[in-house]
Design an enzyme around this catalytic site. Structure first.
Site, PDB file in Angstrom:
ATOM      1  N   GLU A 165      31.537  48.757  44.962  1.00 14.86           N
ATOM      2  CA  GLU A 165      31.015  49.392  43.598  1.00 14.86           C
ATOM      3  C   GLU A 165      30.995  51.024  44.074  1.00 14.86           C
ATOM      4  OE1 GLU A 165      29.657  49.511  40.723  1.00 14.86           O
ATOM      5  OE2 GLU A 165      30.423  47.711  40.618  1.00 14.86           O
ATOM      6  N   HIS A 186      24.854  47.103  42.879  1.00 14.45           N
ATOM      7  CA  HIS A 186      24.881  48.384  41.925  1.00 14.45           C
ATOM      8  C   HIS A 186      23.658  49.246  42.571  1.00 14.45           C
ATOM      9  CE1 HIS A 186      27.175  45.793  39.168  1.00 14.45           C
ATOM     10  NE2 HIS A 186      27.752  47.065  38.717  1.00 14.45           N
ATOM     11  N   ASP A 200      21.657  40.726  41.581  1.00 10.86           N
ATOM     12  CA  ASP A 200      22.845  41.858  41.581  1.00 10.86           C
ATOM     13  C   ASP A 200      23.628  41.651  42.791  1.00 10.86           C
ATOM     14  OD1 ASP A 200      24.312  44.092  40.809  1.00 10.86           O
ATOM     15  OD2 ASP A 200      23.050  45.360  41.827  1.00 10.86           O
ATOM     16  N   HIS A 202      38.098  49.071  40.140  1.00 12.84           N
ATOM     17  CA  HIS A 202      37.857  47.829  40.653  1.00 12.84           C
ATOM     18  C   HIS A 202      39.181  46.890  40.742  1.00 12.84           C
ATOM     19  CE1 HIS A 202      33.681  47.603  41.165  1.00 12.84           C
ATOM     20  NE2 HIS A 202      33.405  47.856  39.826  1.00 12.84           N
ATOM     21  N   TYR A 205      32.445  40.773  46.423  1.00 19.14           N
ATOM     22  CA  TYR A 205      31.465  41.394  45.669  1.00 19.14           C
ATOM     23  C   TYR A 205      29.930  40.932  45.843  1.00 19.14           C
ATOM     24  CZ  TYR A 205      30.392  44.062  41.380  1.00 19.14           C
ATOM     25  OH  TYR A 205      30.127  45.247  40.383  1.00 19.14           O
ATOM     26  N   HIS A 210      36.060  54.132  37.065  1.00 19.26           N
ATOM     27  CA  HIS A 210      35.454  53.331  37.837  1.00 19.26           C
ATOM     28  C   HIS A 210      35.969  51.774  37.654  1.00 19.26           C
ATOM     29  CE1 HIS A 210      31.442  51.433  39.368  1.00 19.26           C
ATOM     30  NE2 HIS A 210      31.811  50.419  38.779  1.00 19.26           N
ATOM     31  N   GLU A 211      36.011  51.258  36.577  1.00 18.89           N
ATOM     32  CA  GLU A 211      36.614  49.921  36.248  1.00 18.89           C
ATOM     33  C   GLU A 211      37.838  49.555  36.815  1.00 18.89           C
ATOM     34  OE1 GLU A 211      34.559  47.502  35.607  1.00 18.89           O
ATOM     35  OE2 GLU A 211      32.698  48.743  35.122  1.00 18.89           O
TER      36      GLU A 211
HETATM   37 ZN   LIG Z   1      31.590  48.458  39.032  1.00 20.72          ZN
END
Ligand SMILES: [Zn+2]
Length: 342
Positions: free
Chosen positions: A183, A261, A256, A163, A174, A159-160
């Protein structure tokens, strides 16, 4: 540049309202750290240009509980064989993610130019997050009360790192729908990295994000569920999974970054439905369609509807107009209430 941490702020905010002062202290400390990292985030301005290496380059560092100014820390020799589980897992996760993109989609690392994938473990103390900071991975050990070490879940690593891929390709901002797509792309490729390591078909996969991150104390399976958004956890201290599964339940919020998210549950579920429709290994068809779309067909401010249209078009290019793959993509988006614009 926004923080790409795996732990969403709404979870910590819920914990900050706990009747237990220890919980509140922990949550507030983490929320302040998120703000601090946000403020101290390396002022890149533009996408960081790494020195190309040509081949696979994966490095793990120990920052020994130091903070931003201590990054990356001490370079470790032979991380694949380390006795420190965080070192070993950080290496294996980065390696699996590199192989995933290279073997399946011909992508040479995050920037497609062979940049080294650097990871620093043992960031600060009891740090409840893991993230891509624009040029490297940072892993906290977790507080041990609610969160385990963050290297434990390979999909979180995928996941990271995704990005990073998104930054170099679509550059999805974002915020609001583009942020939720950002995301979602990370969740899609995060789970696909895991599914490939485990060699799972769509029916065998758990479609969870961050399984293993929670300690036993938490009532929940994972951070998110792509098969059933909104059902991943329901805990008195951390709150309930706020993700919607369709547009009818889209959450309008200023928190957020506009619910990046939260509303990511919608495109996540669209991908899940498309992949289930196609069967087999999700990375072969649905994943390929999503990857080519991310690489070639999205713009920084793409909405859900436009993303739906682009995946549909890409499916047509890759598998043919009127193909079963194209129909599956349409079914996925329709299933979450996103109409593909003409
Ligand atoms: Zn993320």
């Amino acid at each position: 540049m926004a923080v790409r941490g795996i732990i969403p702020p709404h979870m910590l905010k819920h914990l900050a309202e706990s009747s237990d002062p220890e919980d509140r202290k922990l949550a507030v400390r983490m929320l302040m750290r998120i703000e601090k990292v946000r403020g101290m985030r390396r002022a890149l301005g533009e996408v960081y240009v790494a020195t190309p290496t040509g081949g696979r380059c994966i490095r793990v560092y120990d920052v020994k509980h130091g903070s931003d100014s201590d990054l990356p820390g001490d370079l470790l020799a032979n991380p694949a064989k380390s006795k420190d589980p965080e070192v070993k897992e950080a290496y294996k996760g980065a390696d699996a993610t590199y192989s995933f993109y290279k073997d399946l989609y011909g992508r040479n690392s995050i920037d497609d130019k062979g940049m080294c994938i650097d990871s620093s473990v043992h960031f600060e103390t009891d740090y409840d997050n893991a993230g891509w900071d624009g040029r490297q991975m940072i892993y906290g050990d977790g507080d041990g009360v609610y969160f385990n070490r963050f290297t434990i879940a390979i999909d979180v690593i995928g996941h990271e790192l995704t990005h990073g891929v998104t930054e170099y390709e679509a550059g999805l901002v974002y915020q609001d729908q583009p942020g939720a797509l950002n995301e979602s792309m990370s969740d899609v490729f995060g789970t696909l990295v895991k599914q490939r390591v485990l060699n799972e078909t769509v029916d065998q996969a758990d479609w969870l994000i961050g399984e293993g991150i929670f300690t036993k104390k938490v009532k929940g399976k994972a951070l998110r569920s792509m098969s059933a958004p909104g059902t991943a956890y329901d805990d008195p201290k951390l709150g309930k999974d706020p993700q919607p599964a369709d547009m009818k339940h889209y959450v309008k919020t200023s928190e957020d970054e506009g619910g990046v998210h939260i509303n990511s549950g919608i495109p996540n579920h669209a991908f899940y439905l498309a992949a289930m429709e196609l069967g087999g290994h999700a990375w072969e068809k649905a994943g390929r369609i999503w990857y080519v779309t991310l690489r070639d067909a999205l713009k920084p401010k793409t909405s859900f509807a436009t993303a739906a249209k682009r995946t549909y078009q890409v499916a047509g290019v890759l598998f043919g107009e009127g193909s079963a793959e194209q129909a599956a993509v349409k079914k996925g988006w329709t299933g979450v209430g996103v109409k593909i614009p003409k």
